[in-house]
Design an enzyme around this catalytic site. Structure first.
Site, short mmCIF file in Angstrom:
data_model
loop_
_atom_site.label_atom_id
_atom_site.label_comp_id
_atom_site.label_asym_id
_atom_site.label_seq_id
_atom_site.Cartn_x
_atom_site.Cartn_y
_atom_site.Cartn_z
N HIS A 62 12.18 44.14 19.10
CA HIS A 62 11.76 44.85 19.81
C HIS A 62 11.45 46.29 18.90
O HIS A 62 12.23 46.49 18.12
CB HIS A 62 12.85 45.13 20.98
CG HIS A 62 12.56 44.14 22.10
ND1 HIS A 62 13.26 43.92 23.05
CD2 HIS A 62 11.50 43.25 22.42
CE1 HIS A 62 12.94 42.98 23.87
NE2 HIS A 62 11.74 42.50 23.54
N ASP A 64 11.86 49.24 19.19
CA ASP A 64 12.93 50.50 19.29
C ASP A 64 14.03 49.97 18.15
O ASP A 64 15.11 50.78 17.87
CB ASP A 64 13.51 50.72 20.50
CG ASP A 64 14.12 49.69 21.29
OD1 ASP A 64 13.62 48.68 21.26
OD2 ASP A 64 14.67 49.80 22.01
N HIS A 140 19.11 38.05 24.98
CA HIS A 140 18.07 39.37 25.34
C HIS A 140 16.77 38.62 25.62
O HIS A 140 16.88 37.07 25.51
CB HIS A 140 18.35 40.39 24.13
CG HIS A 140 17.60 41.43 24.65
ND1 HIS A 140 17.73 42.04 25.78
CD2 HIS A 140 16.77 42.32 23.90
CE1 HIS A 140 17.08 43.20 25.73
NE2 HIS A 140 16.41 43.37 24.69
#
Lengths: 302, 302
Positions: A62, A64, A140
């Site tokens: 991801h 970030d 996740h």
């Protein structure tokens, strides 16, 4: 063991908050953990020496957590880095980075090694004489690993008075530091316990971000000194946490308690809340030793 | 026409300097030009409204000009953007962005259009009723385009006294604004020049970065109001400029002079120099109207 939080906010970089990145200094090694956009600027702001980073651990793909990686790798080129650089992360990280270097017609002057991870079981991915690093498989929305950094046992400390008393030659000191008994010329065996003191205790650090509440990770982080566990939401947004496979502050604290860790460090805060103190307050209702991560904070754990 | 410099330094982002990115506001359109790492934070710092950006122009695929793009695109997702987004840039930009979105399992809720460029000739790549954008092929180490932003002619201004005198119905005002003559009921033709004033002059802006000294771009930027021309080096490092296919301040000024532009705006400075004033001083020895770009500076050209 020193941890510098370069960024610990979820989602997008903002004027005053940064996406995930941390520097762990342990036994003279400097490990970079995750590398959100702006990480290289955060390294400069925190006056950390770029060139000492030889190992970068990316938890998942991801943005970030890794959009700053390609820029850091490029900057290492411009700084004329010569030392090998190792990147550990999910399968795909190599393709993403090399594609961009290829289009920019760039070649690193240093060796860039990718260690791509695919296993859903914990595995040792780095080991040298002083430190060992294992993956902590997390749950996740995409394939994600946390990382466990463990110091290896340190040398025992020489009991200077004792070795003088027995007139032991310095050539044997190394043996003593590693726990060996010593046989004197007259045949007497001096047990190590008499010649040395216990070493300083070793430290370990578990980085767990991003993840939903998941008790299966407890055996992997049992009794660690410091557990960084993401807490994107407060319990009031538990439904959002569940939907996005993130954790609440209470859930992070529950994991810390069940795993009997010494300290719980919080981070990966959603920016929707007025104050990150709220995360600490909520976690402390479950677990007492809570540290509040924040960008630029440095924690010395020795 | 307003230009905000988000970043105008070469190579790597640092604590106080940013890689290339600019926002051009022209006739109510907001164009983003290049998007180095940290651009989205610079947009916030400069209080520019993200959501108004519908067109992004990338000059070339060196990191300091586009590493912030994937993060901006991701942030648009998180902000729940609905409006179409158009990205113009060299072939490869689509593959780079989509690869990263694919690995992060992300899908934009808005339509994301890539307009990949391959031509070595100048071409019109955007046009609506008020603005036209053309490429300016540049010579650099990889395939690179500058961009020329041109306002289309504005409406003529109504001569209110004259239309009242001739009692012309409001239904004809639009025709007058577009330059038409008016025939009165009695058959008299009133020429437009009597009924309207010349429109405000139109503006244009040429963005040229990165490029070596190249006179072939002069016809494409002839007489522009504002020319941004890179000046990575001073003349004292002319050998470095030549080797890396960049320009010196003198060379930028020479291009400005030969193209008879009204103002020359400098940027893309190497961070090796003690002061960017040196670039202005050097350029002014050749061309008088020099503006010194710097991060956070806003230029109003109306």
């Amino acid at each position: 063991m020193r941890l510098t939080i370069l960024g610990c906010y979820a989602a997008t970089p903002r004027t005053i908050t940064n996406p995930t990145s941390q520097v762990l200094e342990i036994r003279n090694r400097m490990f970079l953990i995750d590398c959100g956009e702006g990480t290289q600027v955060q390294l400069r702001k925190n006056k950390l020496k770029f060139s000492k980073i030889n190992h970068i651990f990316i938890s998942h793909l991801h943005g970030d957590h890794f959009y700053g990686l390609v820029g850091l790798i490029s900057t290492f080129m411009l700084l004329n880095r010569q030392t090998d650089l190792h990147v550990y992360g999910p399968k795909g990280i190599k393709e993403i980075i090399l594609l961009q270097l290829r289009y920019s017609n760039s070649f690193t002057g240093y060796n860039l090694y990718f260690h791509e991870l695919e296993s859903k079981e914990s595995e040792v991915i780095f080991e040298d004489e002083k430190v060992i690093v294992k993956t902590i498989p997390l749950k996740h929305r995409v394939y994600t690993n946390g990382y466990l950094f463990q110091e290896k046992p340190k040398e025992r400390k020489l009991n200077v008075e004792a070795v003088e008393k027995y007139k032991i030659d310095t050539a044997y000191f190394r043996k003593i530091k590693y726990g060996g008994d010593i046989t004197l010329d007259n045949g007497t065996v001096i047990p190590n316990a008499e010649l040395s003191f216990d070493p300083e205790p070793t430290k370990n650090y578990a980085f767990c971000s991003d993840t939903m509440y998941d008790e299966t990770l407890i055996p992997l982080i049992q009794d660690v000194d410091v557990l960084y566990h993401e807490t994107t939401f407060l319990e009031s947004e538990a439904n959002k946490a569940e939907k996005t496979m993130h954790s609440t502050a209470k859930e992070a604290a529950r994991i810390a308690k069940l795993a009997n860790v010494k300290q719980l460090l919080l981070g990966h805060y959603s920016t929707r809340y007025s104050s990150i103190e709220l995360f600490k307050q909520e976690a402390e209702t479950i677990f007492p030793n809570v540290l509040l991560g924040d960008d630029g904070k440095v924690f010395d754990f020795d």
